[in-house]
Write an enzyme that holds these catalytic residues in place. Sequence first.
Site, PDB file in Angstrom:
ATOM      1  N   ASP A  12      61.186  10.513  82.022  1.00 17.60           N
ATOM      2  CA  ASP A  12      60.310  10.993  83.243  1.00 17.60           C
ATOM      3  C   ASP A  12      61.535  10.500  84.259  1.00 17.60           C
ATOM      4  OD1 ASP A  12      58.339  12.003  85.165  1.00 17.60           O
ATOM      5  OD2 ASP A  12      58.308   9.731  85.635  1.00 17.60           O
ATOM      6  N   ASP A  14      61.027  10.513  88.195  1.00 17.48           N
ATOM      7  CA  ASP A  14      60.613   9.765  89.307  1.00 17.48           C
ATOM      8  C   ASP A  14      59.647   8.534  89.000  1.00 17.48           C
ATOM      9  OD1 ASP A  14      61.558  11.704  91.514  1.00 17.48           O
ATOM     10  OD2 ASP A  14      60.072  12.899  90.626  1.00 17.48           O
ATOM     11  N   GLN A  66      58.082  18.999  88.653  1.00 20.37           N
ATOM     12  CA  GLN A  66      58.529  18.990  90.013  1.00 20.37           C
ATOM     13  C   GLN A  66      58.277  20.074  90.769  1.00 20.37           C
ATOM     14  OE1 GLN A  66      60.719  16.691  91.459  1.00 20.37           O
ATOM     15  NE2 GLN A  66      60.882  15.372  89.707  1.00 20.37           N
ATOM     16  N   CYS A  97      59.465  21.361  84.960  1.00 22.38           N
ATOM     17  CA  CYS A  97      58.438  22.467  85.547  1.00 22.38           C
ATOM     18  C   CYS A  97      58.341  22.494  86.917  1.00 22.38           C
ATOM     19  CB  CYS A  97      57.002  21.779  84.825  1.00 22.38           C
ATOM     20  SG  CYS A  97      55.662  22.539  85.185  1.00 22.38           S
ATOM     21  N   CYS A 107      53.412  24.048  80.809  1.00 20.87           N
ATOM     22  CA  CYS A 107      54.681  23.074  80.746  1.00 20.87           C
ATOM     23  C   CYS A 107      54.295  21.706  81.642  1.00 20.87           C
ATOM     24  CB  CYS A 107      56.134  23.662  81.074  1.00 20.87           C
ATOM     25  SG  CYS A 107      56.030  24.527  82.568  1.00 20.87           S
TER      26      CYS A 107
HETATM   27 MG    MG Z   1      57.074   9.627  87.550  1.00 21.81          MG
END
Ligand code: MG
Length: 177
Positions: A12, A14, A66, A97, A107
């Site tokens: 992932d 963030d 995003q 996505c 997604c």
């Molecule tokens: Mg995250």
Amino acid sequence: MTEGKIRAVFFDRDGVILKPIVMDGRPRPPHSVAEYKALSGVIPSAKEVVEKVKAAGFLVFLISNQPDIAYGVISKEEWHDIQNTLAGVPFDDVFICFHRRDDNCSCMKPKPGLLLQAAEKWNIDLPNSFLVGDTKDDVGAAHAAGVKSVLVRQPYNEVLSADVIIDTLSALSAVVE
Ligand SMILES: [Mg+2]
């Protein structure tokens, strides 16, 4: 290992590769380059961890929701300026996505669509692969796609459980051997 298929580690963005911005106890990505520079940025060990995992024989992918361009909270240009700071992290591929939550796409994590796209394109051994995340949606996507979930512990995810929990990203290499 499934015949001919390659194991992968999905990261992932963030809260895993980039420092999360935590507001009211909830994480969110930066909404501008200025905010990115002041409050976020690449986690110092991230590049090294991805390199190590890759050297151990895994394919490495960035896999991220995003939606903020679609929500209008960040411009496309600033989003790309931020994303481009990850250019030095040697991901084999990036799956993002960009939909809004109400687009009902297949997604957006916790749906498995991004992982399934990657698996199809790269012939990935999903049951022996890992998704490293920091939220419920990451754990959900891992379970939906049939990969092992790894949660990087953060103050905002203390109630979540996963297949494996690590205190910092640096602890990952011991997990995915
Ligand atoms: Mg995250």
